[in-house]
Design an enzyme around this catalytic site. Structure first.
Site, PDB file in Angstrom:
ATOM      1  N   ASN A 111      -5.027  -0.646   1.438  1.00  0.00           N
ATOM      2  CA  ASN A 111      -5.832  -1.833   1.128  1.00  0.00           C
ATOM      3  C   ASN A 111      -7.198  -1.701   1.803  1.00  0.00           C
ATOM      4  O   ASN A 111      -7.310  -1.089   2.873  1.00  0.00           O
ATOM      5  CB  ASN A 111      -5.134  -3.097   1.653  1.00  0.00           C
ATOM      6  CG  ASN A 111      -5.908  -4.360   1.327  1.00  0.00           C
ATOM      7  OD1 ASN A 111      -6.303  -4.603   0.189  1.00  0.00           O
ATOM      8  ND2 ASN A 111      -6.157  -5.183   2.341  1.00  0.00           N
ATOM      9  N   HIS A 113     -10.122  -4.035   3.446  1.00  0.00           N
ATOM     10  CA  HIS A 113     -10.392  -5.406   3.906  1.00  0.00           C
ATOM     11  C   HIS A 113     -11.829  -5.476   4.433  1.00  0.00           C
ATOM     12  O   HIS A 113     -12.239  -4.594   5.205  1.00  0.00           O
ATOM     13  CB  HIS A 113      -9.408  -5.806   5.010  1.00  0.00           C
ATOM     14  CG  HIS A 113      -9.619  -7.208   5.483  1.00  0.00           C
ATOM     15  ND1 HIS A 113      -9.231  -8.305   4.733  1.00  0.00           N
ATOM     16  CD2 HIS A 113     -10.209  -7.701   6.586  1.00  0.00           C
ATOM     17  CE1 HIS A 113      -9.584  -9.411   5.370  1.00  0.00           C
ATOM     18  NE2 HIS A 113     -10.178  -9.077   6.501  1.00  0.00           N
TER      19      HIS A 113
HETATM   20  C1  GRF Z   1     -13.707  -6.496  -1.580  1.00  0.00           C
HETATM   21  O1  GRF Z   1     -14.549  -7.184  -0.705  1.00  0.00           O
HETATM   22  C2  GRF Z   1     -12.510  -6.005  -0.840  1.00  0.00           C
HETATM   23  O2  GRF Z   1     -12.754  -5.698   0.487  1.00  0.00           O
HETATM   24  C3  GRF Z   1     -11.583  -7.173  -0.919  1.00  0.00           C
HETATM   25  O3  GRF Z   1     -11.810  -7.725  -2.196  1.00  0.00           O
HETATM   26  C4  GRF Z   1     -13.116  -7.415  -2.631  1.00  0.00           C
HETATM   27  C5  GRF Z   1     -13.012  -6.759  -3.965  1.00  0.00           C
HETATM   28  O4  GRF Z   1     -14.243  -6.527  -4.577  1.00  0.00           O
HETATM   29  N1  GRF Z   1     -10.228  -6.769  -0.674  1.00  0.00           N
HETATM   30  P1  GRF Z   1     -14.352  -5.598  -5.849  1.00  0.00           P
HETATM   31  O5  GRF Z   1     -13.450  -6.179  -6.940  1.00  0.00           O
HETATM   32  O6  GRF Z   1     -13.919  -4.212  -5.470  1.00  0.00           O
HETATM   33  O7  GRF Z   1     -15.794  -5.641  -6.263  1.00  0.00           O
END
Ligand code: GRF
Length: 211
Positions: A111, A113
């Site tokens: 994941n 974050h």
């Molecule tokens: C990102 O900020 C990621 O860290 C979080 O959700 C967001 C997803 O953005 N888990 P994207 O769909 O990849 O533009």
């Protein structure tokens, strides 16, 4: 030559992290793995367009169509198992996976974050809320964390982290964009490559990276 690992990217939204993975695969920074499937929890996710534009197979598992988490996760597992997926990447996937799913792919789910875990993480810390919390707290540094997924939300072993400076006048949106550009889009493809190249091993909470 070693066979490439099969990657599934799970998404719910815009998919800029998916795009970073696609770009990394194109220019060989992600050379030990192949994005085989993009699975979305929503039929409207722009991430699906990004996948289609790049000839990647897509699949929609609309969470609204399942009575509960267990039924939904079983459906996800069926999609992944049938494609021999080695690595699952949660790239903005807005759904908590159940223990059966997590145990099936133990230390094989990554994941991303948007904060330096253990700050600004856990239940309720997602999307723009993470950056609002960082600004409200007044920290001078934030960043992003790529980690393995366990049953503790944002609590699994940390693979990579990158710090990003907070600047005067930042809004949550400005900060979100800087964290993506300077941290998320760099460490997520790198973590994926390290995994696919067999360079990650987990010892307790610690992830060892071999040369
Ligand atoms: C990102 O900020 C990621 O860290 C979080 O959700 C967001 C997803 O953005 N888990 P994207 O769909 O990849 O533009």
């Amino acid at each position: 030559m070693d066979v490439k690992k099969n990657i599934a990217v799970l998404v719910s939204g815009g998919g800029t992290n998916l795009q970073a993975l696609i770009d990394a695969e194109k220019d060989d920074r992600l050379k030990s793995g192949k994005i085989k499937l993009v699975l979305s929890s929503s039929p409207d996710a722009y991430a699906l367009t990004r996948a289609n534009d790049n000839g990647i197979e897509t699949c929609v598992a609309d969470k609204k169509k399942y009575p509960g988490r267990s039924e939904y996760c079983t459906a996800l597992l069926n999609e992944l198992d049938s494609r021999s997926i080695d690595l699952i990447i949660l790239a903005g996937f807005m759904y908590i996976l159940d223990s059966e799913f997590i145990n099936r792919y133990k230390n094989a789910i990554i994941n991303i974050h948007p904060a330096l875990i253990p700050s600004f993480c856990g239940d309720g810390f997602y999307g723009i809320r993470v950056h609002e919390a960082a600004l409200n707290y007044g920290v001078k540094l934030t960043g992003a964390t790529a980690h393995f997924v366990t049953e503790v939300t944002d609590g699994g072993p940390i693979i990579l982290q990158k710090a990003v400076e907070i600047k005067e006048g930042d809004t949550p949106q400005i900060l979100q964009r800087r964290v993506m550009e300077q941290a998320e889009w760099q460490i997520l493809p790198l973590a994926a490559e390290l995994f696919c190249a067999g360079k990650l091993s987990v010892e307790g909470r610690t992830v060892k990276i071999s040369e």
